[in-house]
Write a protein that holds these residues in place. Structure first.
Motif, PDB file in Angstrom:
ATOM      1  N   SER A 121       0.827  -1.204   0.000  1.00  0.00           N
ATOM      2  CA  SER A 121       0.000   0.000   0.000  1.00  0.00           C
ATOM      3  C   SER A 121       0.866   1.260   0.000  1.00  0.00           C
ATOM      4  O   SER A 121       0.602   2.213  -0.738  1.00  0.00           O
ATOM      5  CB  SER A 121      -0.942   0.011   1.206  1.00  0.00           C
ATOM      6  OG  SER A 121      -1.875  -1.035   1.126  1.00  0.00           O
ATOM      7  N   VAL A 122       1.910   1.256   0.829  1.00  0.00           N
ATOM      8  CA  VAL A 122       2.797   2.416   0.903  1.00  0.00           C
ATOM      9  C   VAL A 122       3.494   2.649  -0.437  1.00  0.00           C
ATOM     10  O   VAL A 122       3.574   3.784  -0.926  1.00  0.00           O
ATOM     11  CB  VAL A 122       3.838   2.228   2.023  1.00  0.00           C
ATOM     12  CG1 VAL A 122       4.888   3.332   1.979  1.00  0.00           C
ATOM     13  CG2 VAL A 122       3.157   2.212   3.382  1.00  0.00           C
ATOM     14  N   LEU A 125       1.110   4.002  -3.076  1.00  0.00           N
ATOM     15  CA  LEU A 125       0.867   5.428  -2.866  1.00  0.00           C
ATOM     16  C   LEU A 125       2.060   6.262  -3.322  1.00  0.00           C
ATOM     17  O   LEU A 125       1.891   7.371  -3.847  1.00  0.00           O
ATOM     18  CB  LEU A 125       0.562   5.693  -1.395  1.00  0.00           C
ATOM     19  CG  LEU A 125      -0.781   5.163  -0.887  1.00  0.00           C
ATOM     20  CD1 LEU A 125      -0.892   5.360   0.613  1.00  0.00           C
ATOM     21  CD2 LEU A 125      -1.936   5.850  -1.595  1.00  0.00           C
ATOM     22  N   THR A 126       3.266   5.731  -3.123  1.00  0.00           N
ATOM     23  CA  THR A 126       4.465   6.436  -3.589  1.00  0.00           C
ATOM     24  C   THR A 126       4.470   6.545  -5.103  1.00  0.00           C
ATOM     25  O   THR A 126       4.730   7.626  -5.666  1.00  0.00           O
ATOM     26  CB  THR A 126       5.732   5.702  -3.111  1.00  0.00           C
ATOM     27  OG1 THR A 126       5.700   5.550  -1.691  1.00  0.00           O
ATOM     28  CG2 THR A 126       6.978   6.485  -3.506  1.00  0.00           C
ATOM     29  N   SER A 129       1.943   8.989  -6.329  1.00  0.00           N
ATOM     30  CA  SER A 129       2.443  10.353  -6.181  1.00  0.00           C
ATOM     31  C   SER A 129       3.360  10.724  -7.343  1.00  0.00           C
ATOM     32  O   SER A 129       3.308  11.855  -7.852  1.00  0.00           O
ATOM     33  CB  SER A 129       3.195  10.500  -4.855  1.00  0.00           C
ATOM     34  OG  SER A 129       2.360  10.217  -3.764  1.00  0.00           O
ATOM     35  N   MET A 214       6.675   8.085   3.170  1.00  0.00           N
ATOM     36  CA  MET A 214       5.730   9.174   3.426  1.00  0.00           C
ATOM     37  C   MET A 214       6.391  10.539   3.229  1.00  0.00           C
ATOM     38  O   MET A 214       5.756  11.485   2.749  1.00  0.00           O
ATOM     39  CB  MET A 214       5.168   9.066   4.841  1.00  0.00           C
ATOM     40  CG  MET A 214       4.171   7.940   5.050  1.00  0.00           C
ATOM     41  SD  MET A 214       2.707   8.072   3.989  1.00  0.00           S
ATOM     42  CE  MET A 214       2.924   6.616   2.960  1.00  0.00           C
ATOM     43  N   ILE A 217       6.431  11.107  -0.450  1.00  0.00           N
ATOM     44  CA  ILE A 217       5.078  11.414  -0.922  1.00  0.00           C
ATOM     45  C   ILE A 217       4.695  12.856  -0.586  1.00  0.00           C
ATOM     46  O   ILE A 217       4.188  13.597  -1.437  1.00  0.00           O
ATOM     47  CB  ILE A 217       4.064  10.430  -0.311  1.00  0.00           C
ATOM     48  CG1 ILE A 217       4.255   9.031  -0.908  1.00  0.00           C
ATOM     49  CG2 ILE A 217       2.635  10.904  -0.534  1.00  0.00           C
ATOM     50  CD1 ILE A 217       3.465   7.952  -0.218  1.00  0.00           C
ATOM     51  N   TYR A 221       3.904  15.862  -3.225  1.00  0.00           N
ATOM     52  CA  TYR A 221       2.606  16.532  -3.246  1.00  0.00           C
ATOM     53  C   TYR A 221       2.718  18.008  -2.860  1.00  0.00           C
ATOM     54  O   TYR A 221       1.874  18.810  -3.266  1.00  0.00           O
ATOM     55  CB  TYR A 221       1.610  15.805  -2.342  1.00  0.00           C
ATOM     56  CG  TYR A 221       0.685  14.926  -3.146  1.00  0.00           C
ATOM     57  CD1 TYR A 221      -0.491  15.424  -3.675  1.00  0.00           C
ATOM     58  CD2 TYR A 221       1.027  13.610  -3.427  1.00  0.00           C
ATOM     59  CE1 TYR A 221      -1.324  14.633  -4.442  1.00  0.00           C
ATOM     60  CE2 TYR A 221       0.200  12.811  -4.199  1.00  0.00           C
ATOM     61  CZ  TYR A 221      -0.975  13.330  -4.706  1.00  0.00           C
ATOM     62  OH  TYR A 221      -1.789  12.550  -5.482  1.00  0.00           O
ATOM     63  N   ILE A 260      -4.233   9.605   0.145  1.00  0.00           N
ATOM     64  CA  ILE A 260      -2.955   9.564   0.855  1.00  0.00           C
ATOM     65  C   ILE A 260      -3.097  10.148   2.261  1.00  0.00           C
ATOM     66  O   ILE A 260      -2.561   9.603   3.238  1.00  0.00           O
ATOM     67  CB  ILE A 260      -1.881  10.327   0.057  1.00  0.00           C
ATOM     68  CG1 ILE A 260      -1.556   9.557  -1.232  1.00  0.00           C
ATOM     69  CG2 ILE A 260      -0.611  10.526   0.883  1.00  0.00           C
ATOM     70  CD1 ILE A 260      -0.699  10.331  -2.212  1.00  0.00           C
ATOM     71  N   PHE A 263      -4.820   7.651   4.465  1.00  0.00           N
ATOM     72  CA  PHE A 263      -3.892   6.555   4.764  1.00  0.00           C
ATOM     73  C   PHE A 263      -2.927   6.961   5.880  1.00  0.00           C
ATOM     74  O   PHE A 263      -2.705   6.201   6.835  1.00  0.00           O
ATOM     75  CB  PHE A 263      -3.106   6.172   3.510  1.00  0.00           C
ATOM     76  CG  PHE A 263      -2.153   5.028   3.711  1.00  0.00           C
ATOM     77  CD1 PHE A 263      -2.571   3.716   3.523  1.00  0.00           C
ATOM     78  CD2 PHE A 263      -0.833   5.255   4.090  1.00  0.00           C
ATOM     79  CE1 PHE A 263      -1.692   2.655   3.718  1.00  0.00           C
ATOM     80  CE2 PHE A 263       0.045   4.205   4.283  1.00  0.00           C
ATOM     81  CZ  PHE A 263      -0.384   2.899   4.097  1.00  0.00           C
ATOM     82  N   ASN A 303     -11.069   3.957   1.277  1.00  0.00           N
ATOM     83  CA  ASN A 303     -10.719   4.232  -0.120  1.00  0.00           C
ATOM     84  C   ASN A 303     -11.894   4.104  -1.090  1.00  0.00           C
ATOM     85  O   ASN A 303     -12.130   5.011  -1.901  1.00  0.00           O
ATOM     86  CB  ASN A 303      -9.557   3.342  -0.560  1.00  0.00           C
ATOM     87  CG  ASN A 303      -8.240   3.787   0.052  1.00  0.00           C
ATOM     88  OD1 ASN A 303      -8.129   4.891   0.586  1.00  0.00           O
ATOM     89  ND2 ASN A 303      -7.237   2.944  -0.021  1.00  0.00           N
TER      90      ASN A 303
END
Length: 329
Positions: A121-122, A125-126, A129, A214, A217, A221, A260, A263, A303
């Motif tokens: 999941s991490v 998300l990376t 991004s 994180m 990310i 962002y 994100i 999360f 989500n």
């Protein structure tokens, strides 16, 4: 990724395996306490499974939704689906029965799967991004750089890297502390199942596999946010002028930023505990770990709700898919 020693004070205590001398101590909760929690956890699991399954089916059923970004979303939904299907049911039993009844190998496999899905999941998300960075900050190069092939490569890297390190940490029984913690003394008995917390390796894991991604990310962002504001001003002030970034891309970026943010809100408290616990000599109560772990699991519920509320295309295609299935039935 949870450990149960004696998280709540209850009225009575027993043994996980009454016939074994080395059985763990079991906290026996009253039915008044357990029944509502079993109901709540079961409903949560059902929502996770069917919500993420619906996301997967909706995107896969329509060719026009087969974009690099949506492929990453589908893969992340698969991660949440597997979490709800295979990780959370045994975790529910372990949380409420305060014992692990499925054997040592399945304890390790369950923990390894938990780690793998969290890592996946991490990483998804990376990569999302990175996808949004090119879509907003370098829109003219986006379609050349983020292709379907690149998206699939990102997905394979996410799953391969996550599985390698997730199962590697568990089955190597890696630990670097000099003395046994109370949790590890508990897992030495029959009916215990210790995963990560209570070990100093949890600090390294939390920093490398959560806080570092994180940071990347948030950095991406932050840059995306600055560029997106410029494009919004151009679009609002000069509606007839051509902008290199469409309103659709800006809205998708905003929605994925919400994903994100949710999360991080769900998972950060748990990983903060992993870092703080060794510093305070492992005095954080197991109850707090339990609560924070289930808060983290709740992210898998949110989500599909975010997609439903913020993506008009998801609502439209979901409606069409529902109509198709209704006709078939």
């Amino acid at each position: 990724m949870m450990n149960l020693s004696q998280p709540w004070r209850a009225e009575t205590f027993g043994l996980c395996f009454a016939s074994l001398n080395d059985s763990c101590i079991k906290t026996i909760y009253s039915p008044v306490f357990r029944a509502p929690l079993y109901l709540i956890f079961t409903i949560t699991i059902i929502l996770i499974v069917f919500g993420n399954l619906w996301v997967i089916c909706t995107i896969c059923s329509f060719q026009q939704l087969h974009t690099p970004t949506n492929f990453l979303i589908v893969s992340m939904a698969i991660s949440d689906l597997l979490l709800g299907s295979f990780v959370m049911p045994p975790s529910m039993i372990r949380s409420l029965e305060t014992c692990w009844y499925f054997g040592e190998f399945l304890c390790k496999f369950h923990s390894g799967t938990d780690f793998t899905l969290c890592n996946a999941s991490v990483l998804h998300l990376t990569f999302i991004s990175i996808d949004r960075y090119f879509a907003v900050c370098q829109p003219l190069q986006y379609h050349n750089r983020i292709t379907t092939r690149v998206s699939i490569f990102m997905i394979l890297v996410s799953w391969g890297f996550s599985a390698f390190f997730g199962f590697g940490i568990i089955f190597s029984e890696l630990k670097i502390e000099s003395k046994e913690t109370e949790e590890e003394l508990h897992v030495a008995c029959k009916g215990g199942c210790l995963a990560l917390h209570g070990r100093e390796i949890g600090v390294t894991y939390s920093i490398v596999f959560y806080f570092l991604p994180m940071f990347i990310i948030v950095s991406l962002y932050s840059r995306i946010f600055v560029i997106a504001l410029k494009h919004v001003r151009v679009i609002n002030n000069y509606p007839t002028s051509s902008s290199s970034v469409s309103k659709k891309d800006l809205k998708a970026t905003k929605t994925l930023a919400i994903v994100i943010g949710v999360f991080m809100s769900c998972w950060t408290p748990y990983f903060m505990c992993n870092i703080i616990d060794p510093i305070v000599n492992h005095t954080i109560p197991s109850l707090l770990y339990e609560v924070l772990m289930w808060v983290a699991y709740l992210n898998a519920v949110f989500n599909p709700l975010i997609y439903a509320f913020f993506y008009s295309w998801f609502r439209e295609k979901s409606k069409l898919l529902y109509e198709k299935l209704y006709k078939l039935c």
